[in-house]
Design a protein around this motif. Structure first.
Motif, mmCIF file in Angstrom:
data_model
loop_
_atom_site.group_PDB
_atom_site.id
_atom_site.type_symbol
_atom_site.label_atom_id
_atom_site.label_comp_id
_atom_site.label_asym_id
_atom_site.label_seq_id
_atom_site.Cartn_x
_atom_site.Cartn_y
_atom_site.Cartn_z
ATOM 1 N N ASN A 50 0.817 -1.220 0.000
ATOM 2 C CA ASN A 50 0.000 0.000 0.000
ATOM 3 C C ASN A 50 0.849 1.267 0.000
ATOM 4 O OD1 ASN A 50 -1.934 -1.976 0.335
ATOM 5 N ND2 ASN A 50 -2.836 -1.127 2.189
ATOM 6 N N GLY A 51 2.010 1.203 -0.641
ATOM 7 C CA GLY A 51 2.870 2.373 -0.752
ATOM 8 C C GLY A 51 3.865 2.550 0.375
ATOM 9 N N ALA A 81 2.542 -1.268 12.214
ATOM 10 C CA ALA A 81 3.346 -0.065 12.423
ATOM 11 C C ALA A 81 3.042 1.003 11.377
ATOM 12 C CB ALA A 81 4.828 -0.417 12.395
ATOM 13 N N CYS A 82 2.613 0.574 10.209
ATOM 14 C CA CYS A 82 2.274 1.503 9.129
ATOM 15 C C CYS A 82 0.774 1.794 9.072
ATOM 16 C CB CYS A 82 2.736 0.947 7.785
ATOM 17 S SG CYS A 82 4.523 0.793 7.632
ATOM 18 N N GLY A 83 0.012 1.251 10.022
ATOM 19 C CA GLY A 83 -1.421 1.481 10.051
ATOM 20 C C GLY A 83 -2.176 0.741 8.970
ATOM 21 N N ILE A 84 -1.628 -0.377 8.499
ATOM 22 C CA ILE A 84 -2.251 -1.134 7.413
ATOM 23 C C ILE A 84 -3.040 -2.306 7.992
ATOM 24 C CG2 ILE A 84 -1.836 -2.548 5.355
ATOM 25 C CD1 ILE A 84 0.729 -0.914 4.917
ATOM 26 N N TYR A 121 -9.859 0.765 -2.757
ATOM 27 C CA TYR A 121 -9.124 1.091 -1.534
ATOM 28 C C TYR A 121 -8.748 2.570 -1.510
ATOM 29 C CZ TYR A 121 -5.654 0.751 2.215
ATOM 30 O OH TYR A 121 -4.943 0.925 3.377
ATOM 31 N N GLN A 122 -8.944 3.208 -0.361
ATOM 32 C CA GLN A 122 -8.574 4.612 -0.182
ATOM 33 C C GLN A 122 -7.181 4.680 0.456
ATOM 34 O OE1 GLN A 122 -10.539 7.261 -1.244
ATOM 35 N NE2 GLN A 122 -11.741 5.604 -2.170
ATOM 36 N N TYR A 123 -6.196 5.064 -0.322
ATOM 37 C CA TYR A 123 -4.819 5.136 0.167
ATOM 38 C C TYR A 123 -4.657 6.376 1.048
ATOM 39 C CZ TYR A 123 -3.393 1.467 -3.087
ATOM 40 O OH TYR A 123 -3.246 0.262 -3.749
#
Length: 242
Positions: A50-51, A81-84, A121-123
């Motif tokens: 996701n980037g 940790a990246c909120g994914i 999906y909203q990035y």
């Protein structure tokens, strides 16, 4: 995911089969077919989800003329940790070397694997915190202090790379409460990607300097080209207060 051929060149074929949950996180199941005439070792590099840059755990040896079902593991702790919470896409490239002498056999271009939610999906990217550098397409944000890290204490950082080249970010001339202390960070961020990482301070080094809590930290950040390690820039001295 939809089953898809990711690599098919130089006698090597890699097929993405499925995406499955495991006790360690998420596993990308792949099938490797080696008809190269050589015994080969397979690894992944510059992985992102996701980037966000995310380490993937994978290494496989496949002898000539054989196939192997393997898994590329994405740790749930790194996603968190990246909120994914949901994976929309995975991007990586394969590094393939000969097993006998570890000479490079094939390096693929970056490959993107899109999941069934990718189109909707909203990035979003959480860059909240203290912006300590924002120039020439690179942003560095200090997000706070983690006093209960496994190895000691950590300063959490967010790095955004909007340049056209991969960069490696490291700290330099680090001091805590006026004492020179090693801060451990080496963050590789591919072009167009982001990373959430941390500067780690070992408990033993903090104890040697009688540091029980962080009051002030001084440091600078240095950026290198990830391919040739040429220095790209060094920030001015940055003063942080906790």
């Amino acid at each position: 995911i939809t089953e898809a051929v990711l690599v098919d060149e130089a006698g090597v074929k890699i097929t993405a089969k499925s995406l499955e949950e495991s006790f360690m996180g998420t596993e990308l199941k792949i099938l490797i077919e080696n008809n190269s005439g050589k015994d080969l070792m397979f690894q992944t590099r510059d992985s992102s989800v996701n980037g966000y840059m995310i380490d993937t755990y994978f290494s496989a040896d496949v002898t000539d003329g054989k196939k192997a079902n393997e898994s590329i593991t994405i740790m749930s702790s790194e996603l968190s940790a990246c909120g994914i919470s949901d994976i929309a896409d995975i991007e990586l490239y394969f590094y393939i070397a000969t097993s006998e002498d570890w000479k490079t056999y094939l390096e693929t271009e970056p490959i993107q694997i899109r999941t069934s939610i990718a189109d909707t999906y909203q990035y979003t990217f959480d860059d909240s915190g203290e912006v300590v550098y924002d120039e020439s397409g690179v942003k560095i944000v200090v997000k706070g202090l983690n006093e209960n890290a496994f190895l000691g204490q950590e300063i959490l950082v967010y790095i955004e790379n909007n340049t056209d080249k991969g960069i490696t970010i490291q700290p330099r001339d680090v001091s805590v409460n006026g004492f020179m202390i090693d801060g451990y960070l080496s963050a590789d961020v591919a072009a167009g990607k982001r990373a959430v990482n941390s500067i780690t301070f070992l408990s033993s080094e903090l104890e040697d300097n009688d540091i029980t809590s962080f009051e002030t930290v001084e440091l600078s950040f240095v950026a290198y080209n990830s391919k040739n390690y040429n220095q790209l820039f060094e920030t001015d001295k940055i003063n942080l207060t906790f």
